[in-house]
Design an enzyme around this catalytic site. Sequence first.
Site, PDB file in Angstrom:
ATOM      1  N   ASP A 192       0.842  -1.192   0.000  1.00  0.00           N
ATOM      2  CA  ASP A 192       0.000   0.000   0.000  1.00  0.00           C
ATOM      3  C   ASP A 192       0.883   1.251   0.000  1.00  0.00           C
ATOM      4  O   ASP A 192       1.673   1.459   0.920  1.00  0.00           O
ATOM      5  CB  ASP A 192      -0.873   0.006   1.269  1.00  0.00           C
ATOM      6  CG  ASP A 192      -1.767   1.232   1.333  1.00  0.00           C
ATOM      7  OD1 ASP A 192      -2.803   1.240   0.639  1.00  0.00           O
ATOM      8  OD2 ASP A 192      -1.424   2.191   2.058  1.00  0.00           O
ATOM      9  N   TYR A 223       3.159   9.910   0.622  1.00  0.00           N
ATOM     10  CA  TYR A 223       4.226   9.361   1.464  1.00  0.00           C
ATOM     11  C   TYR A 223       5.614   9.735   0.928  1.00  0.00           C
ATOM     12  O   TYR A 223       6.607   9.523   1.597  1.00  0.00           O
ATOM     13  CB  TYR A 223       4.120   7.829   1.588  1.00  0.00           C
ATOM     14  CG  TYR A 223       2.804   7.313   2.139  1.00  0.00           C
ATOM     15  CD1 TYR A 223       1.917   8.172   2.803  1.00  0.00           C
ATOM     16  CD2 TYR A 223       2.432   5.980   2.003  1.00  0.00           C
ATOM     17  CE1 TYR A 223       0.701   7.704   3.290  1.00  0.00           C
ATOM     18  CE2 TYR A 223       1.227   5.508   2.502  1.00  0.00           C
ATOM     19  CZ  TYR A 223       0.367   6.383   3.137  1.00  0.00           C
ATOM     20  OH  TYR A 223      -0.827   5.918   3.622  1.00  0.00           O
ATOM     21  N   LYS A 261      -2.228   6.089  -4.040  1.00  0.00           N
ATOM     22  CA  LYS A 261      -3.362   6.970  -3.755  1.00  0.00           C
ATOM     23  C   LYS A 261      -3.162   8.365  -4.339  1.00  0.00           C
ATOM     24  O   LYS A 261      -2.048   8.909  -4.322  1.00  0.00           O
ATOM     25  CB  LYS A 261      -3.551   7.117  -2.230  1.00  0.00           C
ATOM     26  CG  LYS A 261      -3.532   5.807  -1.465  1.00  0.00           C
ATOM     27  CD  LYS A 261      -3.910   5.994  -0.007  1.00  0.00           C
ATOM     28  CE  LYS A 261      -3.605   4.754   0.816  1.00  0.00           C
ATOM     29  NZ  LYS A 261      -2.208   4.648   1.249  1.00  0.00           N
ATOM     30  N   HIS A 305      -7.191   9.422  -1.787  1.00  0.00           N
ATOM     31  CA  HIS A 305      -6.603   9.301  -0.445  1.00  0.00           C
ATOM     32  C   HIS A 305      -7.543   9.805   0.648  1.00  0.00           C
ATOM     33  O   HIS A 305      -7.668   9.191   1.708  1.00  0.00           O
ATOM     34  CB  HIS A 305      -5.269  10.061  -0.400  1.00  0.00           C
ATOM     35  CG  HIS A 305      -4.348   9.640   0.699  1.00  0.00           C
ATOM     36  ND1 HIS A 305      -2.988   9.568   0.546  1.00  0.00           N
ATOM     37  CD2 HIS A 305      -4.573   9.268   1.971  1.00  0.00           C
ATOM     38  CE1 HIS A 305      -2.432   9.163   1.684  1.00  0.00           C
ATOM     39  NE2 HIS A 305      -3.377   8.984   2.560  1.00  0.00           N
TER      40      HIS A 305
END
Length: 310
Positions: free
Chosen positions: A52, A57, A86, A119
Site C-alpha cells: 500500500d 508518502y 493513492k 486518499h
Amino acid sequence: MIESSDLRLTRMPLNNGSGQMPALGFGTLIPDAGVTKTATRDALEAGFRHFDCAERYRNEREVGEALRAGRAAGRIGREEIFVTTKLWNSNHRPERVEPAFEASLDRLGLEYLDLYLIHTPFAFQPGDEQDPRDQNDNVLYDNGVTLLDTWRAMESLVDHGRCRAIGLSDIGLNDVVPIYASARIKPAVVQVEAHPYLPETELLEFCKEKGVVLLAFAPLGHGMKPGLLEDPVISAIAARIGRTPAQVLLAWAVQRGTAVLTTPRTAARAKENFNISALPEDAFSEINRIQTRQRLNEVVKTGIPGFIAR
Ligand SMILES: NC(=O)c1ccc[n+]([C@@H]2O[C@H](COP(=O)([O-])OP(=O)(O)OC[C@H]3O[C@@H](n4cnc5c(N)ncnc54)[C@H](OP(=O)(O)O)[C@@H]3O)[C@@H](O)[C@H]2O)c1
C-alpha cells in the site's frame, strides 16, 4: 468469521472482477527513504504480496526500487503482487487525476496499478504543494470540485486500462453511500482506520453487503503505547495461545472479513506480522466485546494526515 487456519493466504475478490487482493498487506508509510527500501524488501521476503503506497508518502520511488530488486531476487512475477497507490488531495481536479496517476506509476516503475484510491474526500487547493496553507496556517480547501467529479476521472483511468480497480480512503459511511450509488464503476475498496477500539461495524456491514473490501489501517493502534498492543484482553489472549499481541490483532482483522495493512520496519517484525493464524472462536468473540473506543487519526474529519510530517 473466516475460519481458515492459514490466514496469510486469504485473498479477497474485488467486485469488478479484476482480481483478488491479498488480505494481509504491507503499508509503506515510512518517512525514512533507506528504511522504506529495507522494510519493503523484508516484507516481500517474509511473504507479503500486497503493498500500500501513496504519492503523499513521498517514497514511491524507493518502494518501486525495493519491489523490483526483491522480485528479481525472489523470481516473483508482477501478477503475484498487488500494488495500491493513492491520489493526493491537491490533485482532485479531474484534469489533474491522470497526470498524478501517471507520475505515481512512473515513480513506482510499474506498467499498471492493481488499485488506485482517492486518499481522502477533501480537495485541497490544486497544485504541486501537498499542504497548501494561508498566512494563519489554515489549510486551503478547494470548493470548486466535488468528490463525484474526481470519481468520474478515476473511472476513466480504469477505462484506459492501466488501473485495475479504484476506491476510497479516509471516508465515513455517509460519504461512501452517495458515491457508491452514483458510480458507474463501483468502489472496490474502502480504506479506513479500523481496530478493536474503532471497529467501524456499520461501514463493514455495508461493505460486505456490496462486495466492497474494507481495508483497515492502524490495526496495531499505530504502535502507540499505551494502546492496543498492551490492551489486557489482547495480551491475555496472546499469552494463552502462544502468539504475540500483533499477531492476535492482525488475525482478528482478517478473521472478521477485512483486509489489513501493517508496517513492520525490520525483517524480524515482517516475519512476525506475516505469520498469523486463526484465533479460537472464544478469543475472537472476546475481542469483539472490547468496549474501549478511540480514533487515532483525525484525517477522516479534515483531510490532514495524522501520521505524516509536514
Ligand atoms: N489512508 C490513510 O490515511 C492511512 C493512514 C495511516 C496509515 N495508512 C496505511 O496503513 C499502513 C499501516 O498503518 P500503521 O502504520 O498505523 O500500522 P500499524 O501496524 O498499526 O502500526 C505501525 C506501528 O506498529 C509498530 N509495530 C509493527 N509491528 C509490530 C510488532 N510486531 N510488535 C510491536 N509493534 C509493532 C511499528 O513500530 P516500529 O516503528 O518500531 O517498527 C509502527 O510504529 C501505513 O503504512 C499506510 O500504508 C493509511
